[in-house]
Design an enzyme around this catalytic site. Sequence first.
Site, short mmCIF file in Angstrom:
data_model
loop_
_atom_site.label_atom_id
_atom_site.label_comp_id
_atom_site.label_asym_id
_atom_site.label_seq_id
_atom_site.Cartn_x
_atom_site.Cartn_y
_atom_site.Cartn_z
N CYS A 6 33.40 -12.89 54.71
CA CYS A 6 33.30 -13.04 53.08
C CYS A 6 32.89 -14.35 52.74
O CYS A 6 32.72 -15.33 53.08
CB CYS A 6 34.77 -12.70 52.33
SG CYS A 6 35.30 -11.02 52.71
N GLU A 52 33.72 -16.24 50.15
CA GLU A 52 35.00 -17.28 49.84
C GLU A 52 35.22 -17.97 51.41
O GLU A 52 35.28 -19.17 51.21
CB GLU A 52 36.04 -16.49 49.46
CG GLU A 52 35.88 -15.76 48.01
CD GLU A 52 35.42 -14.32 48.15
OE1 GLU A 52 34.70 -14.19 49.42
OE2 GLU A 52 35.57 -13.67 47.09
N1 THU Z 1 33.14 -9.40 50.40
C1 THU Z 1 33.02 -10.70 50.00
O1 THU Z 1 32.23 -11.40 50.30
N2 THU Z 1 34.24 -11.37 49.48
C2 THU Z 1 35.32 -10.77 49.14
O2 THU Z 1 35.94 -11.14 48.36
C3 THU Z 1 35.13 -9.19 48.93
C4 THU Z 1 34.01 -8.52 50.07
C5 THU Z 1 31.83 -8.84 51.05
C6 THU Z 1 32.33 -8.54 52.41
C7 THU Z 1 31.06 -7.32 52.80
O3 THU Z 1 29.97 -8.12 52.87
C8 THU Z 1 30.83 -6.90 51.23
O4 THU Z 1 31.37 -7.92 50.34
C9 THU Z 1 31.26 -5.29 50.95
O5 THU Z 1 32.64 -5.40 51.23
#
Ligand code: THU
Length: 130
Positions: free
Chosen positions: A53, A55
Amino acid sequence: MENDILIDYAKKAMGNAYAPYSGFSVGTALLTVDGEIFTGCNIENSSFGATICAERCAVMKAVSEGCTSFSKIAIVSSGGNYTYPCGICRQFLSEFMEDGTVVLFDDVIGEIKEYSLDSLIPFAFNLNRD
Ligand code: THU
């Protein structure tokens, strides 16, 4: 640090998201207690569970550069509306962000929401807590 500035950094980082599977791009800007900014984007993988993710990407960049204390993180996404950090990222942030603020931006209405990280993950797991 002004929220607007952090959101601009997060938007720029979102442009680097590697999200060919979900089509959902996320960008973050993490502010250290010393005023430095580290950005992050989501990085997906063919083996979906290996996805990082946005973050955690920012946190890993910062910690690997020796910065381990953060005061704020701004999060934006291609979804347009407020994008809340997932559970794993809340826990991950809680390791390095005491009394931290999470700033979310809704691109559709152009508004900001602010939360304390504590309110998003009360009773975060902590091995050292008594
Ligand atoms: N995702 C994030 O980057 N941060 C989050 O807190 C939730 C989800 C991303 C992971 C994945 O690449 C996409 O969002 C869909 O889930």
